[in-house]
Design an enzyme around this catalytic site. Structure first.
Site, PDB file in Angstrom:
ATOM      1  N   MET A   1      11.065  39.065  68.017  1.00  0.00           N
ATOM      2  CA  MET A   1      11.852  40.252  67.712  1.00  0.00           C
ATOM      3  C   MET A   1      12.703  40.044  66.471  1.00  0.00           C
ATOM      4  O   MET A   1      12.866  40.955  65.649  1.00  0.00           O
ATOM      5  CB  MET A   1      12.750  40.598  68.907  1.00  0.00           C
ATOM      6  N   GLU A   2      13.249  38.842  66.314  1.00  0.00           N
ATOM      7  CA  GLU A   2      14.158  38.582  65.210  1.00  0.00           C
ATOM      8  C   GLU A   2      13.435  38.452  63.868  1.00  0.00           C
ATOM      9  O   GLU A   2      13.866  39.026  62.866  1.00  0.00           O
ATOM     10  CB  GLU A   2      14.951  37.294  65.473  1.00  0.00           C
TER      11      GLU A   2
END
Length: 205
Positions: A102-103
């Site tokens: 996600m990051e």
């Protein structure tokens, strides 16, 4: 007696005039061919995307806005460090992988518009607090990010939702609102990470 070159000059002039008229058309033809080739490439890429199995489409990492780095995927040697570091700090490996995806989507040189860096998108001050000297060193970044997740989990007594919200928006905002802040980005972040975490851990049917 000098040869009369006037006729030759006229012929050469005419040839140049014809060439000037033809040359732009040739250039346009080349451009058109280049455009055609580019369109073909796009169509081929889109066609491949359409043919991907639905499961693979869902698990492909999301585009991270503001990433300004060369693409480095989730296949680097740093992946071998995830499990031992997760065990060291008492964080589930499945959760770490979900946060990385996600990051940064696995891009070791990722930089966000706000200045977050590396695999787990550490802000400069956070990286310093965690003892990370080089946020673009994937192993240092991993250890720092995993350690931070562990600290947040302890702070919120194992409340994963609050810990993830704090990882994204900062613990100050989570404390201020008593939970997930009313920011669309943070709410979406928590939801997506939890979804990927459940898939990674096999707890999502």
């Amino acid at each position: 007696m000098r040869p009369n070159l006037s006729g030759v000059s006229r012929v050469m002039g005419r040839i140049e005039e014809i060439e000037r008229k033809i040359r732009p058309q040739k250039d346009e033809d080349v451009l058109d061919k280049k455009k055609d080739r580019f369109v073909d490439v796009l169509e081929t890429a889109e066609e491949k995307e359409r043919k991907l199995p639905e499961k693979e489409k869902k698990t492909r990492h999301p585009v991270v806005p503001g990433i300004v780095s060369p693409v480095r995927t989730m296949s680097g040697g740093w992946e071998d460090h995830i499990a031992p570091l997760a065990a060291k700090y008492g964080v589930e490996e499945a959760l770490v992988r979900a946060v990385i995806r996600m990051e940064s989507g696995g891009q070791t040189m990722a930089v966000s518009p706000k200045g977050a860096m590396g695999l787990m998108q550490l802000m400069p001050e956070t990286a310093g607090m965690l003892g990370v000297d080089d946020p673009f060193d994937p192993v240092q970044n991993l250890e720092g990010g995993i350690k931070y997740l562990s600290q947040l989990s302890d702070k919120y007594q194992g409340d994963l939702v609050k810990a993830l919200a704090a990882y994204n928006a900062g613990p100050g905002r989570v404390d201020s609102y008593g939970g997930v802040p009313p920011f669309a980005e943070t709410q979406r972040y928590v939801k997506n990470v939890l979804s990927m975490y459940r898939k990674n851990s096999g707890s999502d049917d």
